[in-house]
Write a protein that holds these residues in place. Structure first.
Motif, PDB file in Angstrom:
ATOM      1  N   THR A 147       0.814  -1.218   0.000  1.00 27.59           N
ATOM      2  CA  THR A 147       0.000   0.000   0.000  1.00 27.59           C
ATOM      3  C   THR A 147       0.847   1.267   0.000  1.00 27.59           C
ATOM      4  O   THR A 147       0.301   2.369  -0.105  1.00 27.59           O
ATOM      5  N   LEU A 148       2.175   1.106   0.139  1.00 29.63           N
ATOM      6  CA  LEU A 148       3.084   2.250   0.300  1.00 29.63           C
ATOM      7  C   LEU A 148       2.582   3.166   1.408  1.00 29.63           C
ATOM      8  O   LEU A 148       2.593   4.403   1.285  1.00 29.63           O
ATOM      9  N   SER A 149       2.137   2.565   2.495  1.00 28.55           N
ATOM     10  CA  SER A 149       1.507   3.326   3.571  1.00 28.55           C
ATOM     11  C   SER A 149       1.601   2.535   4.867  1.00 28.55           C
ATOM     12  O   SER A 149       1.664   1.298   4.852  1.00 28.55           O
ATOM     13  N   LEU A 150       1.584   3.262   5.980  1.00 30.34           N
ATOM     14  CA  LEU A 150       1.519   2.632   7.305  1.00 30.34           C
ATOM     15  C   LEU A 150       0.125   2.758   7.903  1.00 30.34           C
ATOM     16  O   LEU A 150      -0.052   2.535   9.101  1.00 30.34           O
ATOM     17  N   THR A 151      -0.858   3.087   7.084  1.00 33.08           N
ATOM     18  CA  THR A 151      -2.204   3.337   7.598  1.00 33.08           C
ATOM     19  C   THR A 151      -2.973   2.056   7.929  1.00 33.08           C
ATOM     20  O   THR A 151      -4.050   2.133   8.501  1.00 33.08           O
ATOM     21  N   LEU A 168       1.704   1.878  -8.896  1.00 36.06           N
ATOM     22  CA  LEU A 168       2.688   2.744  -8.252  1.00 36.06           C
ATOM     23  C   LEU A 168       2.434   4.233  -8.502  1.00 36.06           C
ATOM     24  O   LEU A 168       2.455   5.028  -7.549  1.00 36.06           O
ATOM     25  N   PRO A 169       2.170   4.673  -9.726  1.00 38.70           N
ATOM     26  CA  PRO A 169       1.907   6.105  -9.919  1.00 38.70           C
ATOM     27  C   PRO A 169       0.707   6.601  -9.119  1.00 38.70           C
ATOM     28  O   PRO A 169       0.746   7.690  -8.535  1.00 38.70           O
ATOM     29  N   MET A 170      -0.352   5.794  -9.084  1.00 39.22           N
ATOM     30  CA  MET A 170      -1.541   6.189  -8.327  1.00 39.22           C
ATOM     31  C   MET A 170      -1.259   6.276  -6.840  1.00 39.22           C
ATOM     32  O   MET A 170      -1.654   7.239  -6.166  1.00 39.22           O
ATOM     33  N   LEU A 171      -0.542   5.286  -6.294  1.00 36.51           N
ATOM     34  CA  LEU A 171      -0.259   5.272  -4.861  1.00 36.51           C
ATOM     35  C   LEU A 171       0.690   6.401  -4.474  1.00 36.51           C
ATOM     36  O   LEU A 171       0.509   7.040  -3.426  1.00 36.51           O
ATOM     37  N   LEU A 172       1.684   6.664  -5.308  1.00 41.84           N
ATOM     38  CA  LEU A 172       2.581   7.786  -5.030  1.00 41.84           C
ATOM     39  C   LEU A 172       1.843   9.111  -5.131  1.00 41.84           C
ATOM     40  O   LEU A 172       2.055  10.019  -4.318  1.00 41.84           O
ATOM     41  N   GLY A 173       0.961   9.216  -6.120  1.00 41.01           N
ATOM     42  CA  GLY A 173       0.166  10.433  -6.250  1.00 41.01           C
ATOM     43  C   GLY A 173      -0.725  10.677  -5.053  1.00 41.01           C
ATOM     44  O   GLY A 173      -0.897  11.820  -4.609  1.00 41.01           O
TER      45      GLY A 173
END
Length: 252
Positions: A143-147, A234-239
């Motif tokens: 998720t490229l996130s710690l949420t 990846l582009p969406m998650l980074l955005g």
């Protein structure tokens, strides 16, 4: 907003009675899914369910897995017109006293998946406890996130519209890979994921349907799929991560 309970059940005929009794104060419809239990358990599950006026029993002749059971129940709940379904396991691990907090958080955020974040006592098997951390790390990567602090707790409220939209697009894991995969994919889809701390116990003499080799291999394959799915997104998650920072910079 209208709620119902869904309970996947596989051979947990000895703990189902207490679970259903504990849900009665909330006066909500309950869907129990007998996921192909052994004959002696199936008879007892039906007897228990018949003892409650607000319980509907779905019976599968073949064990298809927890995920398949939950998906069947949510499809039924959606057809019945409910907006949200609160998943509870049948094995007595979940603290039913926290249900009002789950529902309160869900009512405040109707578009969100609201999940329990487990607080364990000494009854938790150490191998299960430590094994969860590997999944936690993979989910943070996917998720490229710690949420998402915990993706494996089966005590959660689903917004049915978001769930049905997802299940109509992709095939979600049908067994012990389900809880994590559906949470990650809902997050990718843009569904907020919120948590409340909740006590989780492992009752003495309780039985687990976790099959070490089969389910660990299945979970490993799930994380492989999700990792490559993350690369595609990846582009969406980074955005998504950059948008809040950009909004802060624009403030006077």
């Amino acid at each position: 907003m209208s709620y119902c309970f869904i309970i996947p059940c596989y051979n947990h005929s000895t703990t189902l009675q207490a679970t259903l009794t504990g849900l009665q104060p909330y006066h909500l419809p309950i869907v129990v899914i007998d996921d192909g239990s052994a004959a002696e358990h199936g008879v007892r599950i039906r007897q228990v369910c018949d003892g409650f006026n607000n319980v509907e029993l779905l019976t599968k002749t073949v064990n298809a897995g927890k995920g398949a059971a939950v998906i069947s129940a949510i499809q039924l709940a959606s057809q019945r017109g409910y907006s949200h379904a609160l998943q509870v396991d049948a094995d007595g691990q979940h603290n039913l006293d926290d249900i009002p907090r789950l529902i309160e958080r869900s009512r405040a955020h109707p578009e969100a998946l609201v999940s329990g974040q487990p607080l364990y006592d000494s009854s938790v098997p150490k191998a299960r406890l430590y094994g969860r951390y590997a999944t936690h790390v993979w989910v943070w990567i996917e998720t490229l996130s710690l949420t998402i602090p915990d993706s494996m707790c089966g005590f959660r409220v689903y917004p049915l519209a978001a769930f049905v939209a997802l299940s109509n697009k992709v095939r979600i894991g049908r067994r012990m890979d389900f809880d994590t995969e559906v949470m990650v994919r809902l997050y990718w889809q843009g569904t907020p994921v919120l948590f409340i701390p909740t006590r989780v116990i492992y009752p003495e003499g309780g039985t687990s349907n976790f099959r070490v080799w089969r389910d660990n291999l299945m979970i490993s394959w799930m994380h492989t799929r999700l990792f490559f799915g993350m690369l595609v997104r990846l582009p969406m998650l980074l955005g998504r991560k950059l948008r809040p920072a950009a909004a802060l910079q624009k403030r006077p």
